[in-house]
Scaffold this motif. Structure first.
Motif, short mmCIF file in Angstrom:
data_model
loop_
_atom_site.label_atom_id
_atom_site.label_comp_id
_atom_site.label_asym_id
_atom_site.label_seq_id
_atom_site.Cartn_x
_atom_site.Cartn_y
_atom_site.Cartn_z
N TYR A 178 0.85 -1.17 0.00
CA TYR A 178 0.00 0.00 0.00
C TYR A 178 0.89 1.22 0.00
O TYR A 178 2.04 1.17 0.38
CB TYR A 178 -0.92 0.04 1.23
N ARG B 113 -9.65 -7.91 1.67
CA ARG B 113 -8.47 -7.06 1.47
C ARG B 113 -8.86 -5.61 1.18
O ARG B 113 -8.27 -4.68 1.74
CB ARG B 113 -7.61 -7.61 0.33
N GLN B 114 -9.85 -5.41 0.32
CA GLN B 114 -10.23 -4.05 -0.05
C GLN B 114 -10.72 -3.26 1.16
O GLN B 114 -10.37 -2.10 1.35
CB GLN B 114 -11.30 -4.07 -1.14
N GLU C 141 -7.62 -2.49 3.48
CA GLU C 141 -6.68 -1.52 2.93
C GLU C 141 -7.29 -0.13 2.83
O GLU C 141 -6.61 0.88 3.00
CB GLU C 141 -6.18 -2.00 1.56
N SER C 142 -8.60 -0.06 2.58
CA SER C 142 -9.26 1.24 2.41
C SER C 142 -9.63 1.89 3.73
O SER C 142 -9.67 3.11 3.83
CB SER C 142 -10.53 1.08 1.57
N THR D 44 -11.25 -1.99 -10.21
CA THR D 44 -10.89 -0.73 -9.57
C THR D 44 -9.59 -0.94 -8.82
O THR D 44 -9.47 -1.84 -7.98
CB THR D 44 -11.98 -0.28 -8.59
N THR E 261 -6.55 -0.97 -6.31
CA THR E 261 -6.42 -0.85 -4.86
C THR E 261 -5.02 -0.33 -4.52
O THR E 261 -4.18 -0.13 -5.40
CB THR E 261 -6.62 -2.21 -4.18
N ASP F 43 -2.28 -2.54 -5.76
CA ASP F 43 -2.10 -2.52 -7.21
C ASP F 43 -1.20 -1.39 -7.67
O ASP F 43 -0.58 -1.48 -8.73
CB ASP F 43 -3.45 -2.39 -7.92
N VAL G 193 -5.20 4.88 -6.63
CA VAL G 193 -6.29 4.09 -6.07
C VAL G 193 -7.63 4.64 -6.58
O VAL G 193 -7.84 5.84 -6.63
CB VAL G 193 -6.27 4.14 -4.52
#
Length: 376
Positions: free
Chosen positions: A7, A43-44, A47-48, A274, A276, A279, A357
């Motif tokens: 991240y 995970r999303q 992480e968000s 989308t 993250t 990514d 992101v």
């Protein structure tokens, strides 16, 4: 060095959160299992709503060690404890004192847990009024209805691989439509032994099979005679298998008229994602793509030789083209089990296209090349 969590560091953290509890989850069988105590979080969501608020040191610890410790507070009681967040690739597990939380709060399947990160601490709450109705836990001897198949799955290349024969079933589907009919002691044996023998019957032919169900965290694997079923029924990519539990037996069916057609081309971009935080992390550059999407819309067009190479070596070189600029790249597609990573020049692409992101990337396979686009 481990390839762990990924991240970016954010200097500007949003100060206002419209929803005080951005993470909500209905507890599953595995979440309340005190034999192997952990809470699985996507995970999303993590992480968000959690990682972006942690300190740079905490994020670095997670990258290096695959887990990080922190304080956690039960907002219902005010009790504080030290817990850990562990990265498992496609999801995160909350561990440490989770077994104590399950026992202390008397958590059950269907209850909703809410989580948030605030003032350097993970807060959680399980309001008693948020119990969700679930089917009764009992043996069901309902008659088998031919058109009633609550579990349906389009077979992928990994599902029909006779060299590694197993059929993964999504945890939610398996727990709601199979395990809910088991006796408590049978479910407990599945948790402890990680696999349980079951009777299975081919509804199309009447043939019986002795098989096993194995718990693998986010999936339940059907194994045992699966390789024989693949060969005898001539299963291939795109066929649909249907399953249901009735009369203490797992029934399955693969009707010949339910072969799913290959992508027709109506959607030029069958894979959309989308981006993250992981990514767009240039320190550990790769793009994660869902396993089913890759197998249905990329591997579907590969030769058997290329598919075998990916299974054996876990990665294959591919030509890639940026549809927005026309630039060509030599990259690699890496198989990670339930998902795939696009690696090689991905870090360069992140920098050149200034990916962030929330941007959407679109992917397709065209004339032996992986084509991608990130519309403005």
């Amino acid at each position: 060095m481990k390839r762990t969590a990924y991240y970016n560091d954010y200097n500007d953290v949003p100060q206002q959160v419209h929803d005080p509890w951005p993470i909500k989850k209905a507890l599953t069988f595995s979440d309340v299992d005190t034999t192997h105590p952990f809470l699985t979080l996507s995970r999303q969501q993590v992480e968000s709503n959690i990682l972006m608020y942690m300190t740079p040191q905490q994020r670095e610890n997670l990258r290096a060690e695959s887990q990080v410790g922190f304080n956690a507070q039960d907002d219902d009681t005010g009790e504080m404890s030290v817990m850990k967040l562990k990265w498992r690739g496609s999801y995160y597990n909350l561990i440490g004192k989770w077994g104590k939380v399950v026992r202390g709060k008397g958590l059950e399947v269907g209850q909703e847990i809410k989580l948030r990160w605030f003032n350097g601490c993970l807060h959680y709450s399980v309001p008693q009024q948020q119990i969700v109705a679930v089917p009764p836990i009992r043996m069901v001897a309902a008659p088998l209805v031919q058109d009633h198949w609550p579990i349906r799955k389009v077979l992928t290349s990994s599902d029909v691989d006779p060299h590694h024969p197993f059929l993964p079933l999504p945890r939610k589907s398996a727990e709601e439509h199979i395990l809910v009919h088991w006796r408590p002691q049978e479910r407990e044996r599945l948790r402890k032994d990680e696999q349980v023998s079951i009777n299975a019957r081919d509804y199309d032919t009447g043939e019986a099979h002795g098989m096993k169900l194995k718990w693998r965290g986010n999936y339940y694997h059907l194994l045992g005679k699966w390789a024989n079923i693949i060969r005898h029924k001539g299963l291939g990519v795109g066929k649909e298998i249907r399953l249901r539990w009735a009369n203490n037996c797992l029934f399955f069916s693969v009707p010949e008229d339910h072969i799913v057609a290959a992508p027709s081309g109506h959607d030029d971009w069958p894979i959309k994602k989308t981006l993250t935080m992981s990514d767009v992390d240039t320190n550990h550059p790769f793009l994660t793509l869902p396993g089913k999407a890759v197998e249905d819309h990329i591997l579907f067009y590969w030769t058997h030789q290329a598919q075998d190479q990916l299974r054996n070596e876990h990665q294959v070189g591919v030509n890639a083209r940026d549809d927005d600029t026309g630039y060509l790249y030599v990259m690699k597609l890496k198989w990670r089990g339930s998902y795939y990573n696009l690696i090689g020049k991905w870090g360069k692409i992140i920098r050149e296209k200034r990916l962030d992101v929330g941007r959407e990337i679109r992917v397709r396979w065209d004339n032996g090349c992986l084509v991608f686009s990130v519309p403005q």
